[in-house]
Design an enzyme around this catalytic site. Structure first.
Site, PDB file in Angstrom:
ATOM      1  CB  THR A  75      40.474  32.931  30.129  1.00 11.53           C
ATOM      2  OG1 THR A  75      39.172  32.583  30.528  1.00 11.53           O
ATOM      3  CG2 THR A  75      40.420  33.676  28.841  1.00 11.53           C
ATOM      4  CB  SER A  90      44.226  35.729  29.511  1.00  8.09           C
ATOM      5  OG  SER A  90      42.874  35.432  29.773  1.00  8.09           O
ATOM      6  CB  ALA A 139      35.658  37.129  36.514  1.00  9.06           C
ATOM      7  CB  CYS A 178      41.085  39.086  33.304  1.00  7.62           C
ATOM      8  SG  CYS A 178      41.637  38.267  31.791  1.00  7.62           S
ATOM      9  CB  THR A 226      38.603  35.856  33.423  1.00  6.13           C
ATOM     10  OG1 THR A 226      39.939  35.602  33.010  1.00  6.13           O
ATOM     11  CG2 THR A 226      38.219  34.885  34.523  1.00  6.13           C
TER      12      THR A 226
END
Length: 179
Positions: free
Chosen positions: A7, A130, A163, A166, A169
């Site tokens: 990611t 991502s 994080a 997402c 993450t």
């Protein structure tokens, strides 16, 4: 068959420092396959640091190719990146690889893609994966409104913000400094 994907990677140049960081999550579809993947590689004794997002096996193949190009072009990172992008785009086998790379040294931060792109990003901030747009937004805000922060703090906080929002993450961060 679903592929394992990785990611978020962030590189920032700020106040003379170049820092690159990545989270540790790899997903298989919508499940966490591993939470401690190392997506950064230190090359040439720390003078170049690379990060990757996408299919892990593909990224390792590209990393090997990048190292070959560095050797072939006298450790000139920018030239090696351009030559890798050309080969990646035109080679039948390499063109099927699904990954992206960030490469950084003291002078340059570059994003390399399989479509032949070698991008020198704006504001000396590069992000891939991502969670990249979340991390990039956070990094841009910190560079503009919190210039007192170090490059490492900016990378760490950008990844933590990514994080938080997402699902691909995580907070298992690896941070490297280009020397």
């Amino acid at each position: 068959m679903e592929r394992i994907k990785s990611t978020t990677v962030v590189a920032i140049r700020h106040n003379g420092e170049v820092i690159i960081g990545a989270d540790g999550q790899a997903t298989l579809g919508n499940t966490v396959a591993k939470s401690t993947v190392k997506k950064l590689r230190v090359l040439q004794g720390g003078k170049i640091v690379t990060g990757f997002a996408g299919s892990t096996a593909d990224a390792f193949t590209l990393l090997e190719k990048f190292e070959e190009k560095l050797g072939a072009f006298g450790n000139n990172m920018k030239r090696a990146a351009v030559e890798l992008a050309k080969e990646w785009r035109t080679d039948r086998m390499l063109s099927k690889l699904e990954a992206m790379m960030i490469v950084a040294d003291k002078e340059d931060i570059l994003i390399i893609s399989g479509t032949g792109d070698v991008i020198e990003p704006d504001m000396e901030i590069a992000t891939i994966g991502s969670g990249s747009m979340y991390a990039q937004s956070a990094a841009r805000a910190m560079k503009q409104f919190a210039p007192h922060m170090s490059a490492e703090q900016m990378v760490r906080e950008s990844l933590n913000i990514a994080a938080d929002v997402c699902i691909y993450t995580n907070h298992n961060l690896v941070i490297e400094k280009v020397i």
